[in-house]
Enzyme design. Structure first.
Site, short mmCIF file in Angstrom:
data_model
loop_
_atom_site.label_atom_id
_atom_site.label_comp_id
_atom_site.label_asym_id
_atom_site.label_seq_id
_atom_site.Cartn_x
_atom_site.Cartn_y
_atom_site.Cartn_z
N SER A 160 0.87 -1.05 0.28
CA SER A 160 -0.03 -0.07 -0.29
C SER A 160 1.42 1.33 0.23
O SER A 160 1.91 1.49 0.53
CB SER A 160 -1.04 0.45 1.29
N TYR A 172 -1.54 -1.18 10.77
CA TYR A 172 -1.84 -1.42 9.34
C TYR A 172 -0.72 -0.68 8.63
O TYR A 172 0.22 -1.33 7.71
CB TYR A 172 -3.24 -0.25 8.72
#
EC number: 1.1.1.-
Length: 313
Positions: A160, A172
Site C-alpha cells: 500500500s 496497518y
C-alpha cells in the site's frame, strides 16, 4: 527530446505486450478472494483462461466465487493467521499443481482495522492487523515457495502507499512497511532461482478492507474505552475533527479499482513485470512524493492535516 520520449513509449509498450506463453496451463494462487481485489482478480484471470486457485476466508465467499466463475477456478478455505490452515492449503495446492509447480502466488489477504491514533489502541489491536497483513503473508509465502521455485514463477505481494509513508496510526502502516521490507529482501534472494517478486502499492481505493461498521461508531468505541486522563489530553473537539477527517478520506476513496486489478494481472502475465506498481493518481502525485521528501518536510505537511489536541504545546 521528442525522440527520447518516443523511445521510452515504445520500450514501455513492448514490455507491456511481451506476455508469458502458455498462460492457459499456468496456476495462480490468490489469497483473500471473498471480496475486493482478490475476488475481481480471480474472475479476470479466469476470463483470460488461466487456472486460478482461490483462497477464501469463509465458506460463503468460496461458494459464491465458484458459482460466478467456471471450472478453471477452484477454491479452498484459508485463515492466514492459523498455521494449520496454511499447511492444509499448501498441501491442497501441491495436489492441484503437481510437478508443474505454481506460476504465481498473490498475497492479497489483508485487513485495515482497527486504525486510529496510536495511543488510542492496544497491543491486541496492532497484533490483529499485523498477523494478517504481514505475519500471515510471510508464512503463506514460505510454505508456497518450493512450488513457485519449481515453476520459476513469481510472488506478488499486496502492499500500500501506507507502506511508503505512515499516514495513520495502528497496525496497518506498520504491517505494510514490513511487507515492503520482506518483499525487497526475498526478491534479492529469489533472483538466482529465476523467481520474480512484485509489490502492489495502491493509493486510496474503496474496498471492504475498511469494514462494514459505521466509521463514527467505530471511532466512538475507541474513544470511550480510553482512560479519562487520555481523553482529557486530546479533548472532545479532537475526537470530532479526527473522525470527520477520516470520513473525508473514505468519501474521496477511488471506487473504480480496475487499475489495481490490471496492475496485479500485469505482474502475473508479463515477461517483464515491474518491481513496484503504484495504481492511483494519489499514489503518484501525493504519497510517493511525500515518501521521497526530507522527513521534516513530510512531517510538516502531514501534521497540518491532523487536528490539535487540547493539551498541545
Amino acid at each position: 527530446m521528442a525522440a527520447l520520449t518516443d523511445l521510452s513509449f515504445m520500450y514501455r509498450w513492448f514490455k507491456n505486450c511481451n506476455l508469458v506463453g502458455n498462460l492457459s496451463e499456468k496456476y495462480v494462487f490468490i489469497t483473500g478472494c471473498d471480496s475486493g481485489f482478490g475476488n475481481l482478480l480471480a474472475k479476470q484471470l479466469v476470463d483470460r483462461g488461466m487456472r486460478v486457485l482461490a483462497a477464501c476466508f469463509t465458506e460463503e465467499g468460496a461458494q459464491k466465487l465458484q458459482q460466478d466463475t467456471s471450472y478453471r477456478l477452484q477454491t479452498t478455505l484459508l485463515d492466514v493467521t492459523k498455521s494449520e490452515s496454511i499447511k492444509a492449503a499448501a498441501q491442497w495446492l501441491r495436489d492441484q499443481v503437481g510437478e508443474q509447480g505454481l506460476w504465481a502466488l498473490v498475497n492479497n489477504a489483508g485487513v485495515g482495522l482497527p486504525s486510529g491514533p496510536n495511543e488510542w489502541l492496544t497491543k491486541e489491536d496492532f497484533v490483529k492487523v499485523i498477523n494478517v497483513n504481514l505475519v500471515g503473508l510471510i508464512e503463506v509465502t514460505l510454505h508456497m515457495l518450493p512450488m513457485v521455485k519449481r515453476a520459476r514463477g513469481r510472488v506478488i505481494n499486496m502492499s500500500s502507499c501506507g507502506g511508503l509513508v505512515a499516514v495513520i496510526g495502528g497496525g496497518y502502516c506498520v504491517s505494510k512497511f514490513g511487507v515492503e521490507a520482506f518483499s525487497d529482501s526475498i526478491r534479492r534472494e529469489l533472483h538466482y532461482f529465476g523467481v520474480k517478486v512484485c509489490i502492489i502499492e495502491p493509493g486510496n481505493y474503496r474496498t471492504a478492507i475498511l469494514g462494514k461498521e459505521n466509521l463514527e461508531s467505530r471511532m466512538r468505541k475507541l474513544w470511550e474505552r480510553l482512560p479519562q486522563e487520555t481523553r482529557d489530553s486530546y479533548g472532545e473537539e479532537y475526537f470530532r475533527n479526527y473522525t470527520d477527517k477520516l470520513k473525508n478520506i473514505m468519501q474521496v476513496a477511488e471506487p473504480r479499482v480496475r487499475d489495481v486489478i490490471n496492475s496485479m494481472e500485469h505482474a502475473i502475465v508479463s515477461r517483464s513485470p515491474r518491481i513496484r506498481y503504484n495504481p492511483g493518481l494519489d499514489a503518484k502525485l501525493l504519497y510517493i512524493p511525500l515518501a521521497k521528501l526530507p522527513t521534516p518536510v513530510t512531517d510538516f505537511i502531514l501534521s497540518r492535516y491532523l487536528p490539535k489536541p487540547a493539551d498541545s504545546v
